[in-house]
Motif scaffolding. Structure first.
Motif, short mmCIF file in Angstrom:
data_model
loop_
_atom_site.label_atom_id
_atom_site.label_comp_id
_atom_site.label_asym_id
_atom_site.label_seq_id
_atom_site.Cartn_x
_atom_site.Cartn_y
_atom_site.Cartn_z
N ASN A 37 0.81 -1.22 0.00
CA ASN A 37 0.00 0.00 0.00
C ASN A 37 0.85 1.27 0.00
N VAL A 38 1.95 1.25 -0.73
CA VAL A 38 2.77 2.45 -0.89
C VAL A 38 2.16 3.28 -2.00
N ARG A 39 1.62 4.45 -1.64
CA ARG A 39 0.93 5.28 -2.62
C ARG A 39 1.00 6.74 -2.18
N PRO A 40 0.66 7.69 -3.07
CA PRO A 40 0.72 9.11 -2.72
C PRO A 40 -0.38 9.50 -1.73
N ARG A 41 -0.38 10.78 -1.34
CA ARG A 41 -1.32 11.26 -0.33
C ARG A 41 -2.60 11.81 -0.94
N THR A 42 -2.48 12.72 -1.92
CA THR A 42 -3.66 13.42 -2.42
C THR A 42 -4.38 12.60 -3.50
N TRP A 43 -5.63 12.98 -3.76
CA TRP A 43 -6.44 12.25 -4.73
C TRP A 43 -5.86 12.35 -6.13
N LEU A 44 -5.43 13.54 -6.52
CA LEU A 44 -4.86 13.72 -7.86
C LEU A 44 -3.58 12.91 -8.03
N GLU A 45 -2.75 12.91 -7.00
CA GLU A 45 -1.51 12.13 -7.06
C GLU A 45 -1.81 10.64 -7.12
N LYS A 46 -2.85 10.20 -6.38
CA LYS A 46 -3.22 8.79 -6.41
C LYS A 46 -3.70 8.38 -7.80
N ARG A 47 -4.45 9.26 -8.45
CA ARG A 47 -4.92 8.94 -9.80
C ARG A 47 -3.76 8.80 -10.77
N ALA A 48 -2.80 9.71 -10.68
CA ALA A 48 -1.61 9.61 -11.54
C ALA A 48 -0.81 8.35 -11.22
N ALA A 49 -0.74 8.02 -9.93
CA ALA A 49 0.01 6.82 -9.52
C ALA A 49 -0.66 5.56 -10.02
N ARG A 50 -1.99 5.51 -10.00
CA ARG A 50 -2.69 4.32 -10.51
C ARG A 50 -2.36 4.09 -11.98
N GLN A 51 -2.33 5.17 -12.75
CA GLN A 51 -1.97 5.05 -14.17
C GLN A 51 -0.53 4.56 -14.32
N SER A 52 0.35 5.11 -13.49
CA SER A 52 1.76 4.73 -13.56
C SER A 52 1.96 3.26 -13.19
N VAL A 53 1.28 2.81 -12.12
CA VAL A 53 1.42 1.43 -11.68
C VAL A 53 0.86 0.47 -12.73
N ARG A 54 -0.30 0.80 -13.28
CA ARG A 54 -0.89 -0.06 -14.30
C ARG A 54 0.02 -0.18 -15.52
N LEU A 55 0.56 0.95 -15.95
CA LEU A 55 1.45 0.93 -17.11
C LEU A 55 2.72 0.14 -16.80
N GLY A 56 3.27 0.37 -15.60
CA GLY A 56 4.48 -0.35 -15.22
C GLY A 56 4.26 -1.85 -15.16
N LEU A 57 3.18 -2.27 -14.50
CA LEU A 57 2.88 -3.70 -14.42
C LEU A 57 2.65 -4.28 -15.81
N LEU A 58 1.98 -3.52 -16.66
CA LEU A 58 1.71 -4.00 -18.02
C LEU A 58 3.01 -4.19 -18.80
N VAL A 59 3.90 -3.21 -18.71
CA VAL A 59 5.18 -3.29 -19.44
C VAL A 59 6.02 -4.47 -18.95
N TRP A 60 6.18 -4.59 -17.62
CA TRP A 60 7.03 -5.66 -17.09
C TRP A 60 6.39 -7.03 -17.31
N ALA A 61 5.07 -7.13 -17.14
CA ALA A 61 4.40 -8.41 -17.36
C ALA A 61 4.47 -8.81 -18.83
N ALA A 62 4.31 -7.85 -19.73
CA ALA A 62 4.42 -8.14 -21.15
C ALA A 62 5.83 -8.61 -21.50
N GLY A 63 6.82 -7.97 -20.90
CA GLY A 63 8.20 -8.40 -21.12
C GLY A 63 8.44 -9.82 -20.64
N LEU A 64 7.88 -10.14 -19.47
CA LEU A 64 8.05 -11.49 -18.93
C LEU A 64 7.35 -12.52 -19.79
N LEU A 65 6.16 -12.18 -20.28
CA LEU A 65 5.44 -13.10 -21.17
C LEU A 65 6.19 -13.30 -22.49
#
Length: 332
Positions: free
Chosen positions: A291-319
């Motif tokens: 549960n490491v995430r930012p404090r404010t709502w706007l930062e959390k929204r940006a972080a969700r996009q970043s995490v999703r993209l990161g997981l997608l990139v690394w998972a795609a690479g592993l696949l």
């Protein structure tokens, strides 16, 4: 009990209002307000580990934009007498998601993304030591190179930056990590040109192909790095694990290229890519679960996009790597 000293300096009215707001917090062991100086007052808190991130978030949320204030968080080495810790609190802390707060994590990890002379020198020196150690099948020398290799820093910074959606830190971590790997390849290439090294050594040949054990090592290294950061434990041994996953393949690429063996250099490059993917994927998953995430709502929204993209990139690479292994084994 892990205690932190928190000092908040703010305009008098804000400091007094904050003291009233925090007066009933169970996590606060001690709370005092010092005298007025230049229209400001200082609030001194000693806080236990329970809900400490929420406490820091609430303090930051108390001050609006434009308010001149500052918060300092310091570790408490000792407290006499020791504060009482109820059994239910101790049990809850045993299952706590993280001990380190977001602010402490950022302060500790952000430094690892610095591309400075010391970082480049350590990469160069550890590459030379690792290349010679692998060519001589001297495991002790290879381990020594891993101890001084600073490759944990940029990778852990990239994992944290992705979790927080911090684009600037992502950019700096990628730049520093890429520069470190490129320098390792360049130095090992130069070493292979000027020194007669045994390129048939078992330690070198072991880094010219991807194995299931190497993938498992990289996954464990990334998870251990993120876990050690969130729990506040020493990252020295974890840094050795990450360096084992990244530096030897990079050095092997340079040595094999210097010898003109493109096939084995390609195998080492594939191993390096697999290890980078696995270290970052497992580390990011640990930060997500913790549960490491930012404090404010706007930062959390940006972080969700970043995490999703990161997981997608690394998972795609592993696949993609998994598909390559399947096709390669089918061809043979």
């Amino acid at each position: 009990m892990s205690l932190k000293y928190i000092q908040v300096t703010a305009p008098s009215a804000h400091a007094e209002a904050l003291r009233s707001t925090l007066a009933d917090r169970d996590s606060i062991v001690d709370l005092r307000l010092s005298g007025i100086e230049d229209g400001e007052r200082t609030l001194h808190l000693v806080a236990g580990p329970q809900d400490r991130q929420t406490l820091l978030d609430d303090i930051q949320g108390h001050f609006g934009p434009g308010t001149d204030w500052r918060m300092i968080v310091l570790p408490v080495e000792a407290s006499v007498p020791q504060p009482e810790e109820p059994e239910e609190v101790r049990a809850r802390l045993a299952w706590a998601a993280t001990v380190q707060t977001r602010e402490e994590l950022y302060t500790t990890i952000e430094k690892g993304a610095s591309l400075d002379t010391n970082y480049l020198l350590l990469v160069a020196l550890s590459t030379i030591v690792a290349a010679i150690g692998m060519s001589e099948d001297n495991i002790a020398v290879v381990i020594g190179a891993m101890v001084i290799a600073p490759l944990l820093g940029p990778n852990l910074a990239l994992i944290l930056a992705t979790a927080l959606g911090d684009r600037d830190l992502i950019r700096r971590a990628l730049t520093t990590g890429t520069a470190g790997v490129a320098l390792a390849i360049a130095f090992s290439f130069a070493l292979g040109l000027v020194m007669p090294l045994n390129l048939a050594a078992a330690e070198l040949l072991a880094r010219t192909d991807v194995s299931l054990s190497a993938v498992a090592l990289a996954l464990a290294s990334g998870a251990a790095a993120a876990l050690s950061a969130t729990t506040g434990l020493s990252s020295t041994l974890v840094g050795v694990m990450v360096a084992v996953a990244l530096l030897p393949p990079a050095a092997t690429i340079g040595l094999m290229l210097a010898a003109g063996d493109v096939g084995r250099a390609s195998g080492a490059a594939l191993l390096l890519c697999a290890n980078v993917i696995c270290v970052n994927l497992s580390g990011q998953l640990v930060f997500l679960l913790r549960n490491v995430r930012p404090r404010t709502w706007l930062e959390k929204r940006a972080a969700r996009q970043s995490v999703r993209l990161g997981l997608l990139v690394w998972a795609a690479g592993l696949l993609a790597l998994a598909a390559f292994f399947v096709l390669r084994d089918a061809a043979t």
